[in-house]
Design a protein around this motif. Structure first.
Motif, PDB file in Angstrom:
ATOM      1  N   ALA A   1       0.648  -1.279   0.105  1.00  0.00           N
ATOM      2  CA  ALA A   1      -0.010  -0.174  -0.061  1.00  0.00           C
ATOM      3  C   ALA A   1       0.912   1.401  -0.126  1.00  0.00           C
ATOM      4  O   ALA A   1       0.527   2.336  -0.666  1.00  0.00           O
ATOM      5  CB  ALA A   1      -0.891  -0.092   1.074  1.00  0.00           C
ATOM      6  N   ILE A   2       2.036   1.316   0.734  1.00  0.00           N
ATOM      7  CA  ILE A   2       2.836   2.453   0.909  1.00  0.00           C
ATOM      8  C   ILE A   2       3.527   2.652  -0.758  1.00  0.00           C
ATOM      9  O   ILE A   2       3.691   3.650  -1.008  1.00  0.00           O
ATOM     10  CB  ILE A   2       3.820   1.971   1.957  1.00  0.00           C
ATOM     11  N   ALA A   3       3.972   1.478  -1.121  1.00  0.00           N
ATOM     12  CA  ALA A   3       4.624   1.444  -2.482  1.00  0.00           C
ATOM     13  C   ALA A   3       3.775   2.112  -3.675  1.00  0.00           C
ATOM     14  O   ALA A   3       4.232   2.505  -4.514  1.00  0.00           O
ATOM     15  CB  ALA A   3       5.144  -0.077  -2.822  1.00  0.00           C
ATOM     16  N   VAL A   4       2.362   1.973  -3.547  1.00  0.00           N
ATOM     17  CA  VAL A   4       1.449   2.488  -4.675  1.00  0.00           C
ATOM     18  C   VAL A   4       1.682   3.848  -4.733  1.00  0.00           C
ATOM     19  O   VAL A   4       1.725   4.275  -6.009  1.00  0.00           O
ATOM     20  CB  VAL A   4       0.015   2.335  -4.101  1.00  0.00           C
TER      21      VAL A   4
ATOM     22  N   LYS B   1      -8.469   5.050  -8.363  1.00  0.00           N
ATOM     23  CA  LYS B   1      -8.796   4.737  -9.926  1.00  0.00           C
ATOM     24  C   LYS B   1     -10.020   5.710 -10.016  1.00  0.00           C
ATOM     25  O   LYS B   1     -10.360   6.432 -11.051  1.00  0.00           O
ATOM     26  CB  LYS B   1      -9.085   3.372 -10.174  1.00  0.00           C
ATOM     27  N   ALA B   2     -11.069   5.498  -9.252  1.00  0.00           N
ATOM     28  CA  ALA B   2     -12.208   6.353  -9.400  1.00  0.00           C
ATOM     29  C   ALA B   2     -11.733   7.729  -9.111  1.00  0.00           C
ATOM     30  O   ALA B   2     -12.561   8.653 -10.123  1.00  0.00           O
ATOM     31  CB  ALA B   2     -13.110   6.056  -8.206  1.00  0.00           C
TER      32      ALA B   2
ATOM     33  N   ILE C   1      -1.899   3.818 -11.846  1.00  0.00           N
ATOM     34  CA  ILE C   1      -2.717   2.765 -10.826  1.00  0.00           C
ATOM     35  C   ILE C   1      -3.365   1.661 -11.561  1.00  0.00           C
ATOM     36  O   ILE C   1      -3.305   0.437 -11.244  1.00  0.00           O
ATOM     37  CB  ILE C   1      -4.040   3.907 -10.349  1.00  0.00           C
ATOM     38  N   GLN C   2      -3.934   1.868 -12.994  1.00  0.00           N
ATOM     39  CA  GLN C   2      -4.166   0.680 -13.742  1.00  0.00           C
ATOM     40  C   GLN C   2      -3.043  -0.362 -14.038  1.00  0.00           C
ATOM     41  O   GLN C   2      -3.361  -1.402 -13.891  1.00  0.00           O
ATOM     42  CB  GLN C   2      -4.530   1.348 -15.183  1.00  0.00           C
TER      43      GLN C   2
ATOM     44  N   ILE D   1      -1.115  -5.910 -12.664  1.00  0.00           N
ATOM     45  CA  ILE D   1      -0.275  -6.760 -11.929  1.00  0.00           C
ATOM     46  C   ILE D   1      -0.827  -7.436 -10.822  1.00  0.00           C
ATOM     47  O   ILE D   1      -1.031  -8.720 -10.579  1.00  0.00           O
ATOM     48  CB  ILE D   1       0.867  -6.017 -11.433  1.00  0.00           C
ATOM     49  N   LEU D   2      -1.812  -6.545 -10.022  1.00  0.00           N
ATOM     50  CA  LEU D   2      -2.213  -7.358  -8.758  1.00  0.00           C
ATOM     51  C   LEU D   2      -3.450  -8.506  -9.051  1.00  0.00           C
ATOM     52  O   LEU D   2      -3.643  -9.327  -8.322  1.00  0.00           O
ATOM     53  CB  LEU D   2      -2.991  -6.095  -7.901  1.00  0.00           C
ATOM     54  N   LEU D   3      -4.101  -8.054 -10.172  1.00  0.00           N
ATOM     55  CA  LEU D   3      -5.465  -8.837 -10.435  1.00  0.00           C
ATOM     56  C   LEU D   3      -5.086  -9.464 -11.946  1.00  0.00           C
ATOM     57  O   LEU D   3      -5.845  -9.135 -12.828  1.00  0.00           O
ATOM     58  CB  LEU D   3      -6.651  -8.150 -10.420  1.00  0.00           C
TER      59      LEU D   3
END
Length: 280
Positions: free
Chosen positions: A25-28, A200-201, A215-216, A221-223
């Motif tokens: 979450a920090i890395a985002v 994203k929103a 973000i996309q 990568i995450l999903l």
């Protein structure tokens, strides 16, 4: 987009068993703040954790520890909602939330959960509709807390918060889902995907396409199985005139989602981009 940052993020979220939720979450925020050093943010969290550790003992009951942490977090440190600018993206970036003490439910919850972990409280995140929650199992029973204030919520209060969502989704009558279905603990991957989708929103609403693309890329990568995130990355790329990769993402979506309701719309987008590409 520095591939180093994306590679680092990918390494963090590669497996479910050892998923460093706080670190990821920090890395985002590294997309928006390229000079951000994740370890420095952890150091700040550790300083806060050390302060609260001095106030608890191993023998203390969980309910006592929780009360001490809530008092420290909400009253002493003054963490809470950013009521003046709720949709500021910085409300989601943990380094900023630690600095300003202002956030949204999910970012405040992530910090509270991390501090709880360090004093032996296994606080879980709950992806409750429209308002992220925290959950702690104690001998006295389950405690569901609002991350904005730390308040424990009764079943009746939770049901009242849930009812407008059930109405909007048409989940009433014989199809009504019980409250308990919305109070299960979320996995780290589920929490991080909700965290990213909030951003994203916001960036979509603000039409900040470069930020949205960052973000996309992380959502893809995450999903890896969520093909609609590939489509949305393609749409972000198109906004930035990265035409060839945009077409590739949209085509990948079409090839994988032949039954999707927006196929014709995406095909039209591709045709338009190809036309643009030829004109260039």
């Amino acid at each position: 987009m520095p591939t180093q940052q994306l590679d680092y993020f990918a390494s963090l979220v590669s497996e479910d068993e050892h998923f460093p939720l706080t670190e990821a979450a920090i890395a985002v925020a590294q997309h928006s703040y390229p000079d951000l050093i994740v370890q420095h943010v952890f150091d700040e969290l550790d300083l806060l954790a050390d302060k609260v550790k001095h106030r608890v003992t191993h023998e203390m009951a969980g309910i006592q520890k929780l009360q001490i942490l809530k008092n420290f977090f909400y009253k002493e440190l003054g963490f809470g909602p950013n009521r003046n600018d709720y949709y500021d993206p910085n409300n989601s970036y943990l380094h900023s939330v630690i600095e300003t003490r202002r956030g949204i439910p999910i970012s405040l919850a992530l910090i509270f959960m991390e501090l709880g972990q360090q004093i032996g409280l296994n606080i879980k995140g709950v992806s409750f509709p429209n308002h992220f929650m925290m959950r702690l199992s104690l001998p006295q029973g389950e405690v569901i807390m609002d991350p904005l204030t730390g308040t424990s919520l009764s079943k009746q209060e939770l049901q009242e918060m849930l009812d407008p969502y059930l109405d909007a989704q048409g989940y009433r009558g014989e199809y009504q889902l019980p409250l308990s279905a919305f109070l299960r603990s979320s996995s780290s991957r589920e929490i991080l995907s909700r965290f990213l989708r909030n951003l994203k929103a916001i960036y979509t609403q603000q039409e900040r396409w470069e930020r949205l693309l960052g973000i996309q890329q992380r959502l893809v990568i995450l999903l890896p199985d969520a093909i609609e995130e590939v489509r949305d990355r393609g749409l972000a790329l198109a906004q930035l005139d990265y035409i060839r990769p945009a077409i590739e993402d949209m085509q990948r979506y079409i090839d994988s989602s032949t039954e999707a309701s927006d196929i014709d719309e995406i095909k039209a987008q591709i045709a338009q981009l190809e036309q643009q590409h030829r004109l260039h």
